[in-house]
Write an enzyme that holds these catalytic residues in place. Structure first.
Site, PDB file in Angstrom:
ATOM      1  N   ASP A  69       0.833  -1.195   0.000  1.00 52.28           N
ATOM      2  CA  ASP A  69       0.000   0.000   0.000  1.00 52.28           C
ATOM      3  C   ASP A  69       0.870   1.247   0.000  1.00 52.28           C
ATOM      4  OD1 ASP A  69       0.926  -0.387   2.607  1.00 52.28           O
ATOM      5  OD2 ASP A  69      -1.029  -1.009   3.353  1.00 52.28           O
ATOM      6  N   ASN A 138      -8.150  -2.200  13.656  1.00 50.71           N
ATOM      7  CA  ASN A 138      -9.530  -2.435  13.224  1.00 50.71           C
ATOM      8  C   ASN A 138      -9.644  -3.650  12.303  1.00 50.71           C
ATOM      9  OD1 ASN A 138      -8.377  -1.481  10.881  1.00 50.71           O
ATOM     10  ND2 ASN A 138      -9.796   0.223  10.596  1.00 50.71           N
ATOM     11  N   HIS A 140      -7.706  -4.331   9.707  1.00 53.24           N
ATOM     12  CA  HIS A 140      -7.314  -4.165   8.305  1.00 53.24           C
ATOM     13  C   HIS A 140      -6.009  -4.906   8.013  1.00 53.24           C
ATOM     14  CE1 HIS A 140      -4.926  -0.408   9.568  1.00 53.24           C
ATOM     15  NE2 HIS A 140      -4.042  -1.124   8.913  1.00 53.24           N
ATOM     16  N   GLU A 145      -9.780  -1.720   4.550  1.00 56.79           N
ATOM     17  CA  GLU A 145     -10.477  -1.321   5.763  1.00 56.79           C
ATOM     18  C   GLU A 145     -11.755  -2.149   5.960  1.00 56.79           C
ATOM     19  OE1 GLU A 145      -8.941   0.481   7.767  1.00 56.79           O
ATOM     20  OE2 GLU A 145      -8.356   2.456   7.028  1.00 56.79           O
TER      21      GLU A 145
END
Length: 257
Positions: A69, A138, A140, A145
């Site tokens: 990413d 979270n 990810h 996400e």
């Protein structure tokens, strides 16, 4: 099918086990295509690989490397970019040639075209032999996400506030953390021939709990890879919920512990 989870004693053991995992793959397939993560968790792995190379026990002159990413708007020469991180911690220490590296370019003028280029580069490499991942608070993986499409390829995404908050130390102020990024998609990660998930650091309790339920849940992207036939999970035993609850410790490194 039991979760292939190995609880290890701290980041040092995780780094050693992960480095052995990578070294074994490169020894078997010198031109392996590998996706690399950024962040504090994999730094120990990269340092250990450099140590092994210094001792003549590892080299990767034919391997192909991809990043997972990148922040939109950051060029590869921006020290806050994930590309710069990988050159600092991986490629320069391991004497990797630029010809071996394919990185998402956050400053590309057409993000959609950049994503298509990146997916084509992965396809031309024959797909990923190994995707190395970290775990966000979270759930990810890469920048996929909660709520991400499990069939999506590389694409532009909006970062959650939780993810942006986790990047504030890199940018100095949370207000300076980009709101958008490019990320390798869950489909590409699921299609990798092997996945190595590294879990360390604080704030991961809820994500680990979701993972341990071993049920697909689009609110927790990490659950997208739990049915992968070649998944290996290396996690810091300090994060083991059973240990926190006072259960007897499992044997170090035992799958499903």
């Amino acid at each position: 099918m039991p979760l292939p989870l190995n609880w290890l004693e701290g980041p040092g053991e995780i780094a050693n086990a992960a480095a052995q995992h990578v070294a074994t793959l490169i020894a078997r397939k010198p031109d392996a295509a590998i996706a690399l993560p950024t962040g504090s968790t994999p730094v120990g792995l990269y340092r250990r690989l450099a140590e092994l190379q210094g001792k003549g026990r590892f080299s990767c002159p034919q391997a192909r490397f991809f990043n997972l990413d990148e922040f939109i708007g950051l060029s590869l020469d921006d020290p806050r970019s994930y590309g710069a991180f990988l050159w600092q911690h991986v490629f320069r220490p391991l004497s990797v040639s630029p010809s071996q590296v394919q990185l998402l370019r956050g400053a590309a003028p057409d993000p959609a075209a950049e994503c298509r280029r990146f997916d084509q580069a992965i396809a031309q490499a024959g797909g990923l032999d190994l995707a190395i991942l970290g775990l966000g608070s979270n759930g990810h993986i890469a920048f996929n996400e909660p709520g991400s499409d499990w069939n999506a390829g590389t694409r532009e995404v909006v970062l959650t506030e939780a993810t942006r908050h986790g990047q504030r130390s890199v940018f100095g102020r949370e207000a300076d953390v980009p709101h958008r990024a490019l990320t390798m998609g869950l489909r590409t990660l699921r299609e990798a021939r092997a996945i190595l998930l590294l879990i360390a650091g604080s704030g991961k309790a809820a994500a680990i709990a979701a993972m341990l339920r071993s049920r697909p849940d689009r609110n927790w992207p990490v659950t997208a890879i739990l049915d992968h036939p070649k998944l290996t999970i290396l996690a810091d035993r300090a994060l083991d919920p059973a240990r926190a609850a006072g259960a007897p410790p499992a044997f170090p490194g035992s799958p499903g512990a």
